[in-house]
Structure formats: C-alpha cells, structure tokens
Design a protein around this motif. Structure first.
Motif, mmCIF file in Angstrom:
data_model
loop_
_atom_site.group_PDB
_atom_site.id
_atom_site.type_symbol
_atom_site.label_atom_id
_atom_site.label_comp_id
_atom_site.label_asym_id
_atom_site.label_seq_id
_atom_site.Cartn_x
_atom_site.Cartn_y
_atom_site.Cartn_z
ATOM 1 N N THR A 83 0.861 -1.185 0.000
ATOM 2 C CA THR A 83 0.000 0.000 0.000
ATOM 3 C C THR A 83 0.894 1.230 0.000
ATOM 4 O O THR A 83 2.107 1.121 0.148
ATOM 5 C CB THR A 83 -0.965 -0.002 1.207
ATOM 6 O OG1 THR A 83 -1.946 1.023 1.027
ATOM 7 C CG2 THR A 83 -0.265 0.215 2.532
ATOM 8 N N LYS B 2 -0.159 5.364 4.052
ATOM 9 C CA LYS B 2 -1.371 4.697 4.533
ATOM 10 C C LYS B 2 -1.082 3.522 5.468
ATOM 11 O O LYS B 2 -2.002 2.922 6.012
ATOM 12 C CB LYS B 2 -2.199 4.190 3.345
ATOM 13 C CG LYS B 2 -2.816 5.275 2.511
ATOM 14 C CD LYS B 2 -3.658 4.661 1.429
ATOM 15 C CE LYS B 2 -5.083 5.133 1.621
ATOM 16 N NZ LYS B 2 -6.033 4.467 0.754
ATOM 17 N N GLU C 274 -3.836 1.596 7.866
ATOM 18 C CA GLU C 274 -4.225 0.224 7.546
ATOM 19 C C GLU C 274 -3.895 -0.721 8.700
ATOM 20 O O GLU C 274 -4.687 -1.603 9.026
ATOM 21 C CB GLU C 274 -3.548 -0.248 6.255
ATOM 22 C CG GLU C 274 -4.063 0.442 5.011
ATOM 23 C CD GLU C 274 -5.532 0.185 4.758
ATOM 24 O OE1 GLU C 274 -5.982 -0.961 4.903
ATOM 25 O OE2 GLU C 274 -6.248 1.141 4.394
ATOM 26 N N HIS D 40 -3.886 -6.996 1.890
ATOM 27 C CA HIS D 40 -2.453 -6.749 1.709
ATOM 28 C C HIS D 40 -1.718 -8.082 1.701
ATOM 29 O O HIS D 40 -2.026 -8.958 2.507
ATOM 30 C CB HIS D 40 -1.900 -5.891 2.854
ATOM 31 C CG HIS D 40 -2.604 -4.593 3.013
ATOM 32 N ND1 HIS D 40 -3.612 -4.416 3.934
ATOM 33 C CD2 HIS D 40 -2.466 -3.426 2.351
ATOM 34 C CE1 HIS D 40 -4.059 -3.177 3.833
ATOM 35 N NE2 HIS D 40 -3.378 -2.550 2.883
#
Length: 136
Positions: free
Chosen positions: A21, A25, A29, A68
């Motif tokens: 990502t 962020k 996250e 992810h």
C-alpha cells in the motif's frame, strides 16, 4: 505463521505493508487490523526474520478479501505468498477468497489458480484486476 495483534506496528511489518500500500497509509491500515474484528494480519518468519505478511478482511464465515500481501524482495519466488494464502484458507475454512490489485500481481495470482477479471482503468492511468479463488 503468526497473527499480529500488537497495538504498535513493528518496523519489519511497516516495511512489508509499504510494499502492499502507499507508505503514508501503512499506519492507518495497520490500525484497522488491530481494531476491526473482521480483519486479521499474519506474518511469516524465516531464520527469525519477518519475511512476509498477509492481511485479510472476512466478508462472512466462508468469504474473505486479501487486503495486503507482501514478501521481502529477496524472498520472492519461493512459494511464500502461496503458502500464506493456503494457510488462511485452511485456518479459517475459507471457501472463496478475493483480491483486487494492479497488473504487477496478475502473474502471481494466476499461477495460484485465481480467476482474473479486468476492472479496467479504475483510477486515471491505472488498470485494476479482481481475482477470485474458490477453494475445492
């Protein structure tokens, strides 16, 4: 594989998540994994080094989305990503698992057996793909 539950993100997990990502962020996250019961984050170690992580969001008891997935560059191509997906499916008895990502990941997901659907240019200049795998 071990579940990550620490309120503070370690530098190794932060680095791995930055592969999956935008770096700005990562903290946001990570907080979702710690705070939301529908999300789980796992890591894998090799010789006491954290080499990979996979984060998932459960849609229901049988469906999940990979949010992810990251493997250190020096460890890629060794089956670690695939083993993390198999682990998740077995541990949580997942029947369908999804992922949305860019062109760079098409080869990885297609080798695993995911069905690929092009979502077109979801963001200006960026083609996105939806991947779905049904566990047999």
């Amino acid at each position: 594989m071990k579940e990550i539950t620490s309120p503070a993100v370690s530098s190794s997990i932060k680095k791995l998540l930055s592969y999956a990502t935008f770096e700005e962020k990562v903290d946001e996250e990570y907080k979702k994994y710690v705070c939301l019961p529908s999300r789980k984050l796992y890591s894998m170690e090799v010789n006491e080094e954290t080499v990979s992580c996979i984060g998932v969001e459960f849609l229901n008891s049988k469906k999940a989305v990979i949010k992810h997935i990251a493997v250190l560059p020096k460890e890629r191509g060794k089956g670690i990503g695939s083993s993390m997906i198999r682990f998740l499916c077995k541990k949580h008895d997942i029947h369908s698992i999804f992922a949305e990502t860019d062109k760079e990941a098409v080869n990885f997901y297609s080798k695993f057996g995911f069905q690929i659907t092009s979502l077109g240019e979801k963001y200006p200049g960026v083609k996105r793909f939806l991947f779905e795998f049904k566990v047999k």
